[in-house]
Design a protein around this motif. Structure first.
Motif, PDB file in Angstrom:
ATOM      1  N   ASP A  31       0.828  -1.208   0.000  1.00 42.52           N
ATOM      2  CA  ASP A  31       0.000   0.000   0.000  1.00 42.52           C
ATOM      3  C   ASP A  31       0.862   1.258   0.000  1.00 42.52           C
ATOM      4  O   ASP A  31       0.527   2.250  -0.649  1.00 42.52           O
ATOM      5  N   ALA A  32       1.981   1.210   0.724  1.00 44.98           N
ATOM      6  CA  ALA A  32       2.888   2.359   0.763  1.00 44.98           C
ATOM      7  C   ALA A  32       3.457   2.626  -0.629  1.00 44.98           C
ATOM      8  O   ALA A  32       3.513   3.779  -1.069  1.00 44.98           O
ATOM      9  N   ALA A  33       3.857   1.577  -1.324  1.00 43.31           N
ATOM     10  CA  ALA A  33       4.411   1.734  -2.669  1.00 43.31           C
ATOM     11  C   ALA A  33       3.389   2.375  -3.600  1.00 43.31           C
ATOM     12  O   ALA A  33       3.727   3.250  -4.399  1.00 43.31           O
ATOM     13  N   ILE A  37       5.375   5.859  -1.317  1.00 44.74           N
ATOM     14  CA  ILE A  37       6.217   5.826  -0.118  1.00 44.74           C
ATOM     15  C   ILE A  37       6.958   4.501  -0.100  1.00 44.74           C
ATOM     16  O   ILE A  37       6.340   3.443  -0.207  1.00 44.74           O
ATOM     17  N   PHE A  38       8.284   4.557   0.032  1.00 47.88           N
ATOM     18  CA  PHE A  38       9.064   3.322   0.049  1.00 47.88           C
ATOM     19  C   PHE A  38       9.301   2.860   1.476  1.00 47.88           C
ATOM     20  O   PHE A  38       9.892   3.567   2.281  1.00 47.88           O
ATOM     21  N   LEU A  39       8.804   1.664   1.773  1.00 47.87           N
ATOM     22  CA  LEU A  39       9.062   0.979   3.039  1.00 47.87           C
ATOM     23  C   LEU A  39       9.550  -0.415   2.693  1.00 47.87           C
ATOM     24  O   LEU A  39       9.143  -0.988   1.688  1.00 47.87           O
ATOM     25  N   TYR A  69       3.386   9.986   7.897  1.00 54.51           N
ATOM     26  CA  TYR A  69       2.561   9.826   9.093  1.00 54.51           C
ATOM     27  C   TYR A  69       1.085   9.688   8.763  1.00 54.51           C
ATOM     28  O   TYR A  69       0.380   8.899   9.386  1.00 54.51           O
ATOM     29  N   ARG A  70       0.624  10.444   7.782  1.00 59.26           N
ATOM     30  CA  ARG A  70      -0.785  10.302   7.373  1.00 59.26           C
ATOM     31  C   ARG A  70      -1.029   8.902   6.827  1.00 59.26           C
ATOM     32  O   ARG A  70      -2.044   8.275   7.131  1.00 59.26           O
ATOM     33  N   PHE A  71      -0.097   8.410   6.019  1.00 59.38           N
ATOM     34  CA  PHE A  71      -0.227   7.067   5.468  1.00 59.38           C
ATOM     35  C   PHE A  71      -0.274   6.026   6.587  1.00 59.38           C
ATOM     36  O   PHE A  71      -1.142   5.154   6.597  1.00 59.38           O
TER      37      PHE A  71
END
Length: 80
Positions: A31-33, A37-39, A69-71
Motif C-alpha cells: 500500500d505504501a508503494a 512511499i518506500f518501506l 505519518y498520514r499514510f
C-alpha cells in the motif's frame, strides 16, 4: 500512533519501526508503494522465516514527511 522502534539505541540511516501484531507488513509495504512511499518489510532483514515481530525498515532521514505519518495512521486504522 503507539509505534516504537524495534531497538531504541540504533545508529545509522535506517531504523525498524515495530508494527502492531495484527498488521500485515507485506500489505502495508504494498500500500505504501502505491502511495509513493518506500518501506521495506522487516522480515527481509532476518535469517529464516521468522522475524521477531512485524516491522518495516524506514529511512530516518525521510520520516519528517507528513505524508508518511498520514499514510501510517490510515493504514493502522484500516487494518484494526
Amino acid at each position: 500512533m503507539g509505534l516504537a522502534p524495534v531497538a531504541e539505541h540504533e545508529f545509522g540511516y535506517y531504523s525498524f519501526l515495530r508494527l502492531p501484531a495484527h498488521l500485515d507488513e507485506r500489505a502495508l509495504v504494498r500500500d505504501a508503494a502505491e502511495a509513493g512511499i518506500f518501506l521495506a518489510p522487516g522480515r527481509l532483514f532476518y535469517c529464516g522465516d521468522a522475524a521477531p515481530c512485524p516491522a518495516v525498515r524506514i529511512n530516518v532521514a525521510r520520516v519528517d514527511d507528513a505524508r508518511f505519518y498520514r499514510f501510517l495512521a490510515r493504514a493502522i486504522e484500516r487494518q484494526t
